[in-house]
Design an enzyme around this catalytic site. Structure first.
Site, PDB file in Angstrom:
ATOM      1  N   SER A 188       0.871  -1.185   0.000  1.00  0.00           N
ATOM      2  CA  SER A 188       0.000   0.000   0.000  1.00  0.00           C
ATOM      3  C   SER A 188       0.900   1.225   0.000  1.00  0.00           C
ATOM      4  O   SER A 188       2.062   1.141   0.422  1.00  0.00           O
ATOM      5  CB  SER A 188      -0.863   0.007   1.269  1.00  0.00           C
ATOM      6  OG  SER A 188      -1.416   1.285   1.488  1.00  0.00           O
ATOM      7  N   TYR A 244      -2.608  -1.064  10.465  1.00  0.00           N
ATOM      8  CA  TYR A 244      -2.553  -1.269   9.005  1.00  0.00           C
ATOM      9  C   TYR A 244      -1.236  -0.741   8.435  1.00  0.00           C
ATOM     10  O   TYR A 244      -0.543  -1.440   7.673  1.00  0.00           O
ATOM     11  CB  TYR A 244      -3.743  -0.559   8.358  1.00  0.00           C
ATOM     12  CG  TYR A 244      -3.867  -0.750   6.869  1.00  0.00           C
ATOM     13  CD1 TYR A 244      -4.491  -1.882   6.342  1.00  0.00           C
ATOM     14  CD2 TYR A 244      -3.385   0.195   5.970  1.00  0.00           C
ATOM     15  CE1 TYR A 244      -4.623  -2.056   4.968  1.00  0.00           C
ATOM     16  CE2 TYR A 244      -3.505   0.035   4.599  1.00  0.00           C
ATOM     17  CZ  TYR A 244      -4.129  -1.099   4.113  1.00  0.00           C
ATOM     18  OH  TYR A 244      -4.259  -1.270   2.745  1.00  0.00           O
TER      19      TYR A 244
HETATM   20  P1  NAD Z   1     -11.370  -6.095  -0.301  1.00  0.00           P
HETATM   21  O1  NAD Z   1     -11.919  -5.985   1.059  1.00  0.00           O
HETATM   22  O2  NAD Z   1     -12.259  -5.928  -1.471  1.00  0.00           O
HETATM   23  O3  NAD Z   1     -10.614  -7.487  -0.483  1.00  0.00           O
HETATM   24  C1  NAD Z   1      -9.861  -8.072   0.526  1.00  0.00           C
HETATM   25  C2  NAD Z   1      -9.806  -9.554   0.286  1.00  0.00           C
HETATM   26  O4  NAD Z   1      -9.004 -10.192   1.303  1.00  0.00           O
HETATM   27  C3  NAD Z   1     -11.173 -10.197   0.334  1.00  0.00           C
HETATM   28  O5  NAD Z   1     -11.270 -11.165  -0.692  1.00  0.00           O
HETATM   29  C4  NAD Z   1     -11.175 -10.878   1.694  1.00  0.00           C
HETATM   30  O6  NAD Z   1     -12.042 -11.985   1.739  1.00  0.00           O
HETATM   31  C5  NAD Z   1      -9.726 -11.302   1.770  1.00  0.00           C
HETATM   32  N1  NAD Z   1      -9.330 -11.671   3.130  1.00  0.00           N
HETATM   33  C6  NAD Z   1      -9.477 -10.970   4.287  1.00  0.00           C
HETATM   34  N2  NAD Z   1      -9.019 -11.694   5.321  1.00  0.00           N
HETATM   35  C7  NAD Z   1      -8.551 -12.855   4.811  1.00  0.00           C
HETATM   36  C8  NAD Z   1      -7.958 -14.007   5.383  1.00  0.00           C
HETATM   37  N3  NAD Z   1      -7.762 -14.106   6.709  1.00  0.00           N
HETATM   38  N4  NAD Z   1      -7.607 -15.031   4.566  1.00  0.00           N
HETATM   39  C9  NAD Z   1      -7.823 -14.958   3.221  1.00  0.00           C
HETATM   40  N5  NAD Z   1      -8.391 -13.894   2.637  1.00  0.00           N
HETATM   41  C10 NAD Z   1      -8.757 -12.857   3.429  1.00  0.00           C
HETATM   42  O7  NAD Z   1     -10.175  -5.031  -0.353  1.00  0.00           O
HETATM   43  P2  NAD Z   1      -9.122  -4.674  -1.495  1.00  0.00           P
HETATM   44  O8  NAD Z   1      -9.083  -3.218  -1.565  1.00  0.00           O
HETATM   45  O9  NAD Z   1      -9.347  -5.455  -2.713  1.00  0.00           O
HETATM   46  O10 NAD Z   1      -7.774  -5.130  -0.764  1.00  0.00           O
HETATM   47  C11 NAD Z   1      -6.862  -6.054  -1.338  1.00  0.00           C
HETATM   48  C12 NAD Z   1      -5.447  -5.700  -0.885  1.00  0.00           C
HETATM   49  O11 NAD Z   1      -5.088  -4.438  -1.430  1.00  0.00           O
HETATM   50  C13 NAD Z   1      -5.278  -5.581   0.627  1.00  0.00           C
HETATM   51  O12 NAD Z   1      -4.034  -6.139   1.014  1.00  0.00           O
HETATM   52  C14 NAD Z   1      -5.277  -4.082   0.844  1.00  0.00           C
HETATM   53  O13 NAD Z   1      -4.568  -3.717   1.999  1.00  0.00           O
HETATM   54  C15 NAD Z   1      -4.569  -3.629  -0.412  1.00  0.00           C
HETATM   55  N6  NAD Z   1      -4.780  -2.215  -0.726  1.00  0.00           N
HETATM   56  C16 NAD Z   1      -6.015  -1.742  -1.099  1.00  0.00           C
HETATM   57  C17 NAD Z   1      -6.144  -0.394  -1.392  1.00  0.00           C
HETATM   58  C18 NAD Z   1      -7.459   0.207  -1.826  1.00  0.00           C
HETATM   59  O14 NAD Z   1      -7.528   1.425  -1.953  1.00  0.00           O
HETATM   60  N7  NAD Z   1      -8.484  -0.566  -2.075  1.00  0.00           N
HETATM   61  C19 NAD Z   1      -5.048   0.463  -1.305  1.00  0.00           C
HETATM   62  C20 NAD Z   1      -3.828  -0.053  -0.916  1.00  0.00           C
HETATM   63  C21 NAD Z   1      -3.705  -1.402  -0.631  1.00  0.00           C
END
Ligand code: NAD
Length: 283
Positions: free
Chosen positions: A168, A181
Site C-alpha cells: 500500500s 494497518y
Molecule cells: P477487499 O476488502 O475488497 O478485499 C480483501 C480480500 O481479502 C477479500 O477477498 C477478503 O475476503 C480477503 N481476506 C481478508 N481476510 C482474509 C484471510 N484471513 N484469509 C484470506 N483472505 C482474506 O479489499 P481490497 O481493496 O481489494 O484489498 C486487497 C489488498 O489491497 C489488501 O491487502 C489491501 O490492503 C490492499 N490495498 C487496497 C487499497 C485500496 O484502496 N483498495 C489500497 C492499498 C492497498
C-alpha cells in the site's frame, strides 16, 4: 567502435509470446473481492490457471471461478485463512495437486481494523498483523518451497517463480487512526525486500505493488459520496480514483517475463498519491 571488443549476446527476454502468462499457474489470495478479484481475472486473461483463495463468501469466489473457466483457463476456489499456517500449507498442496505446480503467488489478502491508537484493542492489532503481514509470510514461504522444489522450467518462464506482495502507499505514508494497518504494510516492504535479496540467486523474483486509492469494498466510505470523492481527490494528483484493473495490469506485468530484471521493487500504482500533493502549490 573497437573492432576487437567481444560481442556480448543480450541477456534480455526475447520478444513476448502472447498471452503473457500462458501455461503458468497462479495463486491469488483474497481473490473473491476488489483488487484480488481483478488480479485473478487479469491473470486468467493472460493465460494463467488460477487458484482463487478466499476466506468467506463462497458465492463470490464461485462467480470468479466461473468467469475464469469462461476464459478457457483452469480455475478453482479454495477457502483458507491466510493467517493460519495449516490452512495455507493445505491450500498450496491443493494447488499443486490440481495444477502440478504454482508459478505465481499474488499475496493480496488484507483487511483493516481501524481505531484511534489509545482505543485500539490487542485483537484489532493482532488481526491486522496476522492477516496482512503474517499471512504474506506464510503464503510466500509455501510458494518459495514449491519454487525451490521445481526450479526453472525455461519453456514456462525465465524465473523459478514470482511473488507479488500487495502492499500500500501506507508502506511509506504514515496513517493516523490506522497504526496497525500502516505497520503491516511497512513490514511487507522489508519482508519483500529481504526475501527478494535471499532468493534472487535461485531465480525467484519477489516484488510488491503499492496501490493508492482503489475503488473496492475496503474503502467504500472514501469514495461513495460526492463529498468523500472530492476530498479523496485532494490526495490524488492524477484526478481519478484507481480501479482494480489498474492494479491487475501491473500484477500481470510483474508476473511475466517482461519484467524479468525487476527484483525487489515496489511499484507504486497510485495516481501520484506519494508525490506529496500538498506541496503542489509550493507547500
Ligand atoms: P477487499 O476488502 O475488497 O478485499 C480483501 C480480500 O481479502 C477479500 O477477498 C477478503 O475476503 C480477503 N481476506 C481478508 N481476510 C482474509 C484471510 N484471513 N484469509 C484470506 N483472505 C482474506 O479489499 P481490497 O481493496 O481489494 O484489498 C486487497 C489488498 O489491497 C489488501 O491487502 C489491501 O490492503 C490492499 N490495498 C487496497 C487499497 C485500496 O484502496 N483498495 C489500497 C492499498 C492497498
Amino acid at each position: 567502435m573497437n573492432a576487437a571488443a567481444p560481442s556480448i549476446p543480450s541477456t534480455a527476454p526475447a520478444v513476448p509470446a502472447y498471452p503473457l502468462l500462458s501455461g503458468q499457474k497462479a495463486l491469488v489470495t483474497g481473490a473473491n473481492s476488489g483488487i484480488g478479484r481483478g488480479v485473478a481475472m487479469a491473470m486468467g486473461q493472460a493465460g494463467a490457471d488460477v487458484c482463487v483463495n478466499y476466506v468467506d463468501g463462497d458465492e463470490a469466489a464461485n462467480a470468479v471461478v466461473a468467469e475464469l473457466l469462461g476464459l478457457g483457463v483452469k480455475a478453482f476456489a479454495y477457502q483458507a485463512d491466510v493467517s493460519d499456517e495449516q490452512q495455507v500449507a493445505a491450500m498450496f498442496r491443493a494447488a499443486v495437486t490440481q495444477f502440478g505446480t504454482v508459478d505465481i503467488l499474488v499475496a493480496n489478502a488484507g483487511l483493516q481494523r481501524d481505531a484511534a491508537f489509545h482505543q485500539m484493542t490487542l485483537a484489532q492489532w493482532n488481526t491486522v498483523i496476522g492477516v496482512n503481514l503474517t499471512g504474506q509470510f506464510l503464503c510466500a514461504r509455501e510458494a518459495v518451497r514449491e519454487f525451490l522444489r521445481r526450479g526453472v522450467v525455461p519453456t514456462v518462464s525465465r524465473a523459478a517463480g514470482k511473488i507479488i506482495c500487495m502492499s500500500s502507499v501506507h508502506q511509506e505514508i504514515p496513517w493516523a487512526g490506522h497504526a496497525n494497518y500502516a505497520t503491516s504494510k511497512g513490514g511487507i516492504k522489508l519482508l519483500m525486500e529481504s526475501l527478494a535479496q535471499e532468493v534472487a540467486q535461485q531465480r525467484i523474483r519477489v516484488n510488491a505493488i503499492a496501490p493508492g486509492a482503489i475503488r473496492t469494498p475496503i474503502n467504500t466510505s472514501a469514495w461513495n459520496t460526492p463529498a468523500a470523492y472530492r476530498q479523496l481527490m485532494t490526495l490524488v494528483p492524477y484526478g481519478r480514483i484507481g480501479e482494480p484493473e489498474d492494479i491487475a495490469r501491473a500484477a500481470v506485468w510483474l508476473a511475466s517475463d517482461q519484467s524479468d530484471y525487476v527484483v525487489g521493487t515496489t511499484l507504486f500504482v497510485d495516481g501520484g498519491m506519494t508525490l506529496y500533493p500538498g506541496f503542489a502549490t509550493g507547500g
